[in-house]
Design a protein around this motif. Structure first.
Motif, PDB file in Angstrom:
ATOM      1  N   LYS A  51      65.697 -32.413 -19.896  1.00 39.79           N
ATOM      2  CA  LYS A  51      66.883 -31.928 -19.167  1.00 39.79           C
ATOM      3  C   LYS A  51      67.616 -30.857 -19.964  1.00 39.79           C
ATOM      4  CE  LYS A  51      68.589 -36.084 -19.136  1.00 39.79           C
ATOM      5  NZ  LYS A  51      67.424 -36.710 -19.796  1.00 39.79           N
ATOM      6  N   SER A  52      67.846 -31.168 -21.255  1.00 38.70           N
ATOM      7  CA  SER A  52      68.602 -30.214 -22.079  1.00 38.70           C
ATOM      8  C   SER A  52      67.814 -28.925 -22.256  1.00 38.70           C
ATOM      9  CB  SER A  52      68.916 -30.832 -23.443  1.00 38.70           C
ATOM     10  OG  SER A  52      69.681 -31.995 -23.256  1.00 38.70           O
ATOM     11  N   SER A  53      66.484 -29.049 -22.362  1.00 40.86           N
ATOM     12  CA  SER A  53      65.671 -27.842 -22.532  1.00 40.86           C
ATOM     13  C   SER A  53      65.744 -26.975 -21.274  1.00 40.86           C
ATOM     14  CB  SER A  53      64.209 -28.225 -22.793  1.00 40.86           C
ATOM     15  OG  SER A  53      64.143 -29.135 -23.862  1.00 40.86           O
ATOM     16  N   GLY A  79      67.332 -39.994 -25.949  1.00 34.42           N
ATOM     17  CA  GLY A  79      68.764 -40.332 -26.068  1.00 34.42           C
ATOM     18  C   GLY A  79      69.526 -39.312 -26.890  1.00 34.42           C
ATOM     19  N   THR A  80      69.021 -38.086 -26.965  1.00 37.50           N
ATOM     20  CA  THR A  80      69.698 -37.050 -27.756  1.00 37.50           C
ATOM     21  C   THR A  80      71.041 -36.666 -27.141  1.00 37.50           C
ATOM     22  OG1 THR A  80      67.601 -36.157 -28.511  1.00 37.50           O
ATOM     23  CG2 THR A  80      69.512 -34.701 -28.671  1.00 37.50           C
ATOM     24  N   ASP A 103      53.217 -27.244 -19.332  1.00 37.22           N
ATOM     25  CA  ASP A 103      52.287 -26.640 -20.301  1.00 37.22           C
ATOM     26  C   ASP A 103      51.304 -27.685 -20.827  1.00 37.22           C
ATOM     27  OD1 ASP A 103      53.847 -27.380 -23.244  1.00 37.22           O
ATOM     28  OD2 ASP A 103      55.006 -27.437 -21.402  1.00 37.22           O
TER      29      ASP A 103
HETATM   30  N1  LIG Z   1      55.609 -29.472 -24.349  1.00 34.64           N
HETATM   31  C1  LIG Z   1      56.837 -29.429 -23.862  1.00 34.64           C
HETATM   32  N2  LIG Z   1      57.838 -30.084 -24.482  1.00 34.64           N
HETATM   33  C2  LIG Z   1      59.060 -30.022 -23.951  1.00 34.64           C
HETATM   34  C3  LIG Z   1      59.336 -29.296 -22.768  1.00 34.64           C
HETATM   35  N3  LIG Z   1      60.655 -29.434 -22.473  1.00 34.64           N
HETATM   36  C4  LIG Z   1      61.184 -30.202 -23.441  1.00 34.64           C
HETATM   37  N4  LIG Z   1      60.220 -30.565 -24.321  1.00 34.64           N
HETATM   38  C5  LIG Z   1      60.392 -31.411 -25.504  1.00 34.64           C
HETATM   39  O1  LIG Z   1      60.756 -32.707 -25.063  1.00 34.64           O
HETATM   40  C6  LIG Z   1      61.691 -33.306 -25.968  1.00 34.64           C
HETATM   41  C7  LIG Z   1      62.933 -33.730 -25.225  1.00 34.64           C
HETATM   42  O2  LIG Z   1      63.585 -32.587 -24.725  1.00 34.64           O
HETATM   43  P1  LIG Z   1      65.118 -32.609 -24.331  1.00 34.64           P
HETATM   44  O3  LIG Z   1      65.397 -31.310 -23.692  1.00 34.64           O
HETATM   45  O4  LIG Z   1      65.932 -33.001 -25.486  1.00 34.64           O
HETATM   46  O5  LIG Z   1      65.090 -33.778 -23.261  1.00 34.64           O
HETATM   47  P2  LIG Z   1      66.332 -34.491 -22.577  1.00 34.64           P
HETATM   48  O6  LIG Z   1      65.868 -34.908 -21.224  1.00 34.64           O
HETATM   49  O7  LIG Z   1      67.527 -33.675 -22.645  1.00 34.64           O
HETATM   50  O8  LIG Z   1      66.470 -35.773 -23.484  1.00 34.64           O
HETATM   51  P3  LIG Z   1      67.736 -36.737 -23.685  1.00 34.64           P
HETATM   52  O9  LIG Z   1      68.918 -35.884 -23.949  1.00 34.64           O
HETATM   53  O10 LIG Z   1      67.327 -37.563 -24.845  1.00 34.64           O
HETATM   54  O11 LIG Z   1      67.866 -37.540 -22.448  1.00 34.64           O
HETATM   55  C8  LIG Z   1      61.943 -32.233 -27.022  1.00 34.64           C
HETATM   56  O12 LIG Z   1      61.125 -32.486 -28.140  1.00 34.64           O
HETATM   57  C9  LIG Z   1      61.533 -30.949 -26.369  1.00 34.64           C
HETATM   58  O13 LIG Z   1      61.094 -29.978 -27.289  1.00 34.64           O
HETATM   59  C10 LIG Z   1      58.243 -28.621 -22.151  1.00 34.64           C
HETATM   60  O14 LIG Z   1      58.368 -27.942 -21.125  1.00 34.64           O
HETATM   61  N5  LIG Z   1      57.031 -28.715 -22.739  1.00 34.64           N
END
Ligand SMILES: Nc1nc2c(ncn2[C@@H]2O[C@H](COP(=O)(O)OP(=O)(O)OP(=O)(O)O)[C@@H](O)[C@H]2O)c(=O)[nH]1
Ligand SMILES: [Mg+2]
Length: 477
Positions: free
Chosen positions: A243-245, A263-264, A347
């Motif tokens: 989500k954050s990405s 859980g970041t 990817d």
């Molecule tokens: N290979 C790959 N890794 C990804 C992609 N998007 C995110 N990640 C990885 O997935 C992990 C979690 O990404 P976040 O963006 O922190 O995910 P989030 O949903 O915000 O996670 P929380 O805040 O913990 O709920 C990180 O290590 C990112 O680098 C993607 O499109 N491809």
């Protein structure tokens, strides 16, 4: 401050108003405006031209000194007066460009008030322009939208409205309705006499034509509203799906922390962006799962609140791993709401269970649910699919990739509501006509429809409506 005798005697619409036209604070220049019958007299008393012997000629800028309340020189400035009726407000108008110090502006304004001006209410200059027939109400409202526009597209919509495009189109529809009403009334008044019989079917057809025109305006009104008022878009999903990405990819900077640790994100993070012309508040939220501690639990509670507030949800799943019960839990939270399903991490090879999960979601989502639409596959890591995601969001907000040239002219909720009502009444009038004999009913509905158009154009609207509209303006506009 001296109480001005002029102010005490004159009705509000005919006194002379003054206000700064530029925002408060320091700037290179500031502009002070006056409008009303005493604009030139007041200007003469607060501004001493360098070449004092020359007469004031309208539209000619003069150099000189602003003179304070006690006759002291305040600032070297430029001033111009413009003669009624060919001015913005339709009244005598004066403008003083001085240096942009709040103290100079304040003192110059006081000097104007001492000479008989009244401090303008918000939007009062524009209100006078409207009352003096310089602009229609829709155009006056566009002035306000132009000032507050947050994206280029919103500005373009307001500019076109200011140029009168909406008013011209509505006036044309109104004319059509008026013609039909005139024929029906002639028929009602002179039914006994020997005039050509009224062809009700033809009249009903012409009203259908009016309705279609209204439809065309309304078709893009949702888009127009979103362009003006923006939308709140919230990224949700279980932990670690990206989500954050995705949030960072959409806002174009690394704002939210993204790590491999589930859980970041613990608190909601918000950013305002221009998404294909829409002013969007994008929100990243904490991943949804059974909370590990109190702080996370609070973050998840906030995420749930954000879900309720959203205009559009971005529900993110990780396509590279098997979906689990937390993904289903998120689905339960969002299933009745509007949103887009995003399969992230495209990817990486897609998990074999992802297809089955998507299938079961489509099965469970009710008829017409947003979640039946095909998901968007993206990789926040490589940015693949992010462009398509933006396009799908823009579509969801009201109309595909069209630029400002598309006819999203109706951006104002007041206008949209009036047009909806007008369309209904035109439809009812048409039906009454087709049932012949019911010409009187048709006339009532037609008058109602015309009144709605009048409300947009500002024909015969009451003070209450005007107060509501113009109070949204800033002072000096
Ligand atoms: N290979 C790959 N890794 C990804 C992609 N998007 C995110 N990640 C990885 O997935 C992990 C979690 O990404 P976040 O963006 O922190 O995910 P989030 O949903 O915000 O996670 P929380 O805040 O913990 O709920 C990180 O290590 C990112 O680098 C993607 O499109 N491809
Ligand atoms: Mg996160």
């Amino acid at each position: 401050m001296a109480h001005s005798p002029i102010r005490a005697q004159l009705p509000r619409e005919r006194d002379t108003i003054a206000a700064p036209a530029t925002p408060a604070g320091r700037s290179a220049l500031a502009v002070l405006r006056l409008s009303g019958p005493d604009a030139l007299t007041i200007l003469r008393n607060v501004f001493a031209p360098v070449r004092a012997e020359r007469p004031w000629t309208p539209w000619r800028m003069r150099s000189g000194w602003i003179v304070g309340e006690c006759g002291e020189p305040l600032d070297r400035a430029l001033a111009v007066w413009m003669a009624a009726p060919t001015t913005h407000t339709g009244e005598d108008t004066a403008e003083i460009s001085c240096h942009g110090s709040p103290i100079i502006v304040e003192k110059a304004l006081r000097a104007c008030v001492r000479q008989g001006a009244r401090l303008a209410d918000p939007g009062e200059f524009t209100r006078r322009a409207f009352l003096n027939g310089k602009i229609s109400l829709a155009e006056a409202e566009a002035v306000c939208d132009m000032i507050t526009a947050e994206t280029e597209t919103a500005l373009e919509t307001a500019r076109r409205q200011l140029a009168g495009e909406l008013s011209v189109r509505i006036s044309a529809i109104r004319e059509g309705a008026l013609d039909a009403l005139a024929e029906i009334e002639a028929h009602l008044d002179f039914a006994e006499e020997d005039i050509a019989p009224c062809d009700f079917n033809r009249l009903a057809d012409s009203l259908d034509g009016c309705s279609e025109e209204v439809d065309a305006l309304l078709a893009h009104s949702e888009r127009g509203r979103r362009l003006r008022d923006g939308a709140r878009i919230v990224a949700v999903g279980r932990v670690n799906v990206g989500k954050s990405s995705i949030f960072n990819s959409l806002i174009g900077m690394e704002r939210a922390i993204s790590t491999p640790h589930p859980g970041t994100t613990r608190d909601s993070i918000e950013a305002r962006i221009d998404l294909r012309g829409f002013p969007v508040d994008l929100v990243d939220t904490a991943g949804i799962r059974p909370a590990a501690d109190e702080i996370e639990a609070m973050g998840i509670e906030r995420a749930k609140r954000e879900i309720e507030r959203a205009d559009l949800l971005l529900w993110v799943i990780d396509g590279s791993v098997a979906p689990n019960r937390e993904d289903y839990q998120v689905f339960r939270l969002v299933m009745d709401l509007q949103g887009l399903l995003i399969v992230n991490k495209s990817d990486l090879p897609e998990s074999e269970q992802t297809g089955a999960f998507l299938h079961s979601i489509r099965q469970e989502a009710g008829e017409g649910s947003a979640w039946r639409l095909s998901p968007v596959r993206v990789s926040a890591k490589t940015r693949q699919g992010i462009g398509e995601l933006e396009e799908r969001i823009a579509q969801a907000l009201g109309g595909a990739g069209g630029g400002p040239e598309t006819s999203a002219l109706v951006s104002n909720a007041r206008h949209a509501a009036a047009l909806e009502s007008a369309r209904r009444r035109l439809g009812d009038a048409g039906q009454s006509l087709r049932r012949a004999g019911e010409a009187e009913l048709a006339a009532v509905d037609l008058r109602g429809a015309i009144q709605e158009f009048d409300g947009i154009l500002g024909i015969d609207v009451g003070d209450e409506v005007l107060d509501r509209i113009f109070s949204r303006f800033c002072i000096g506009k």
